[in-house]
Design a protein around this motif. Structure first.
Motif, PDB file in Angstrom:
ATOM      1  N   SER A 140       0.834  -1.202   0.000  1.00  0.00           N
ATOM      2  CA  SER A 140       0.000   0.000   0.000  1.00  0.00           C
ATOM      3  C   SER A 140       0.867   1.249   0.000  1.00  0.00           C
ATOM      4  CB  SER A 140      -0.917   0.005   1.226  1.00  0.00           C
ATOM      5  OG  SER A 140      -1.673  -1.185   1.318  1.00  0.00           O
ATOM      6  N   LYS A 141       1.940   1.225   0.774  1.00  0.00           N
ATOM      7  CA  LYS A 141       2.838   2.374   0.826  1.00  0.00           C
ATOM      8  C   LYS A 141       3.555   2.575  -0.505  1.00  0.00           C
ATOM      9  CE  LYS A 141       3.444   1.718   5.801  1.00  0.00           C
ATOM     10  NZ  LYS A 141       4.383   1.356   6.898  1.00  0.00           N
ATOM     11  N   ASP A 142       3.891   1.468  -1.169  1.00  0.00           N
ATOM     12  CA  ASP A 142       4.493   1.580  -2.497  1.00  0.00           C
ATOM     13  C   ASP A 142       3.511   2.211  -3.482  1.00  0.00           C
ATOM     14  OD1 ASP A 142       6.910   0.525  -1.739  1.00  0.00           O
ATOM     15  OD2 ASP A 142       6.488  -1.495  -2.452  1.00  0.00           O
ATOM     16  N   THR A 172      -2.098  -8.357   1.730  1.00  0.00           N
ATOM     17  CA  THR A 172      -0.629  -8.279   1.721  1.00  0.00           C
ATOM     18  C   THR A 172      -0.019  -8.863   0.448  1.00  0.00           C
ATOM     19  OG1 THR A 172      -0.505 -10.377   2.931  1.00  0.00           O
ATOM     20  CG2 THR A 172      -0.485  -8.353   4.240  1.00  0.00           C
ATOM     21  N   ARG A 173      -0.748  -9.728  -0.254  1.00  0.00           N
ATOM     22  CA  ARG A 173      -0.235 -10.376  -1.468  1.00  0.00           C
ATOM     23  C   ARG A 173      -0.675  -9.678  -2.751  1.00  0.00           C
ATOM     24  NH1 ARG A 173      -2.791 -14.041   1.401  1.00  0.00           N
ATOM     25  NH2 ARG A 173      -4.329 -14.371  -0.263  1.00  0.00           N
ATOM     26  N   ARG A 197      13.818   4.361  -8.284  1.00  0.00           N
ATOM     27  CA  ARG A 197      13.548   4.437  -6.842  1.00  0.00           C
ATOM     28  C   ARG A 197      12.138   3.958  -6.519  1.00  0.00           C
ATOM     29  NH1 ARG A 197      10.428   8.810  -5.453  1.00  0.00           N
ATOM     30  NH2 ARG A 197      10.170  10.430  -7.042  1.00  0.00           N
ATOM     31  N   LEU A 198      11.291   3.833  -7.537  1.00  0.00           N
ATOM     32  CA  LEU A 198       9.915   3.376  -7.334  1.00  0.00           C
ATOM     33  C   LEU A 198       9.674   1.978  -7.890  1.00  0.00           C
ATOM     34  CD1 LEU A 198       8.005   6.644  -8.322  1.00  0.00           C
ATOM     35  CD2 LEU A 198       8.425   5.794  -6.005  1.00  0.00           C
ATOM     36  N   ILE A 199      10.281   1.676  -9.035  1.00  0.00           N
ATOM     37  CA  ILE A 199      10.022   0.405  -9.717  1.00  0.00           C
ATOM     38  C   ILE A 199      11.341  -0.205 -10.175  1.00  0.00           C
ATOM     39  CG2 ILE A 199       8.879  -0.713 -11.669  1.00  0.00           C
ATOM     40  CD1 ILE A 199       6.918   1.654 -11.694  1.00  0.00           C
ATOM     41  N   ALA A 241       8.075  -3.382  -1.178  1.00  0.00           N
ATOM     42  CA  ALA A 241       7.387  -4.663  -0.984  1.00  0.00           C
ATOM     43  C   ALA A 241       7.796  -5.709  -2.012  1.00  0.00           C
ATOM     44  CB  ALA A 241       5.876  -4.456  -1.042  1.00  0.00           C
ATOM     45  N   GLU A 242       8.452  -5.289  -3.097  1.00  0.00           N
ATOM     46  CA  GLU A 242       8.788  -6.169  -4.212  1.00  0.00           C
ATOM     47  C   GLU A 242       7.551  -6.871  -4.753  1.00  0.00           C
ATOM     48  OE1 GLU A 242      12.007  -8.752  -3.140  1.00  0.00           O
ATOM     49  OE2 GLU A 242      13.482  -7.157  -3.399  1.00  0.00           O
TER      50      GLU A 242
END
Length: 366
Positions: A140-142, A172-173, A197-199, A241-242
């Motif tokens: 969610s933070k990503d 979470t998944r 830095r994002l992806i 979170a990858e």
């Protein structure tokens, strides 16, 4: 439009509960938006050309006591296969209709049954305005970091959020599923997916993760060929979170490419073809120009007579959007269709299995 009865689950805050005035804004519903009907079923919209009676689409989430998602205080099951909608809606024949645009029977939601329109564009704005809507998971933070970047760049109207974050049933998944609109959106997405830095792009050991993710839908495709076509898409892993993230390019709001196109199914065909034009294949629905080199098999008589007249590949699903380039040779197994577009007609191969369990495939040949 009618509202749900008390026995039907209702959307709960923070998502709005009032119906959207669809009749007043016919293009407000865009490809890949979601629609909730009075039976509590969530449909994923397919395409931008719809009959007056329905919005074409397939069941994305439906009530199921054994489902692993939570919506409206009830358990829901996620569906990702278009043709399974027919079984899910077996008790609701009013959701079956013939579409001359697609040339086959498909599922859709009757317009009078719609109680909620989930706009992918609006969801991005809502999540930016109220960060609590995205939850507290690492993914969610990503997502919020991506939305901040998009908004700060002035591109909020060029992107949308779809998938589980659109309706609020993420966990979470969850993956992050974005869409972008038109040529400007495509260019903005290309820049976004270069923002390290994002992806993080799929590379090294992560390539096997991408291969396994896609190989179950691309039966028979070799590792190198599949990775090559998948790396042409907007997808990667989020920074923290990858989690898998993808962005599907959609057509401009007023794109006329498919407005006058209709189709008629003829049979199945397997062939080898050279891609001659990919300009209309970079956005969904994807339409590639092709030149057939060999017909390997077909369910029609004298298939070789069709070979020189098959000039297009078409797909309404994102699996083949942006995957091919002019000069590629592809192995194709799909539905042979006769396409009409205004005063012109041709034969093509449809790669969207609307109402069959058969896998339609198009893979690079090396």
């Amino acid at each position: 439009m009618s509202r749900p009865t008390r026995s039907i689950p209702r959307p709960s805050p923070p998502w709005p509960t009032s119906p959207t005035d669809l009749a007043a804004r016919p293009r407000a519903v865009r490809d890949r938006d979601y629609l909730l009907d009075r039976h509590g079923v969530v449909f994923k919209v397919i395409g931008d050309v719809h009959p007056d009676s329905h919005y074409l689409g397939y069941v994305k989430y439906h009530p199921d006591p054994k489902g692993d998602r939570r919506l409206f205080g009830a358990r829901y099951r996620q569906n990702s296969i278009v043709s399974k909608s027919f079984g899910i809606l077996a008790d609701r024949p009013e959701c079956y209709l013939y579409s001359p645009v697609l040339g086959c029977t498909i599922t859709g939601v009757p317009r009078q049954d719609i109680t909620r329109h989930y706009s992918a564009r609006q969801a991005l704005r809502l999540l930016h305005q109220d960060r609590g809507l995205a939850g507290q998971h690492t993914v969610s933070k990503d997502l919020l970091a991506l939305i901040d970047h998009i908004t700060d760049a002035g591109h909020a109207d060029l992107f949308g959020v779809t998938g589980s974050f659109l309706v609020g049933c993420f966990n979470t998944r969850s993956d992050i599923d974005l869409v972008c609109y038109g040529t400007a959106g495509y260019d903005a997405a290309r820049r976004l997916f270069k923002t390290k830095r994002l992806i993080r792009p799929y590379a090294g050991d992560d390539l096997m993760r991408l291969y396994l993710r896609r190989a179950k839908y691309m039966e028979g495709s070799g590792f190198d060929a599949l990775i090559r076509q998948e790396q042409r898409k907007f997808q990667g892993l989020t920074a923290t979170a990858e989690a898998h993230i993808n962005c599907e390019p959609l057509r401009d709001d007023d794109d006329p490419a498919f407005v006058r196109m209709t189709a008629k199914e003829i049979g199945d065909v397997t062939l080898l073809a050279k891609v001659t034009d990919h300009a209309q294949g970079l956005a969904t629905p994807a339409l590639y120009g092709v030149e057939v080199t060999t017909i390997l098999s077909a369910t029609v008589d004298e298939p070789d007579r069709f070979a020189r007249r098959i000039t297009h590949l078409r797909s309404y699903l994102g699996a083949y959007t942006g995957t091919f380039r002019a000069g590629d040779t592809v192995h194709v197994a799909g539905k042979l269709v006769h396409l009409y577009h205004g005063d012109h007609s041709c034969f093509g191969v449809e790669l969207t299995p609307w109402n069959t369990g058969t896998s339609y495939l198009a893979n690079l040949t090396g």
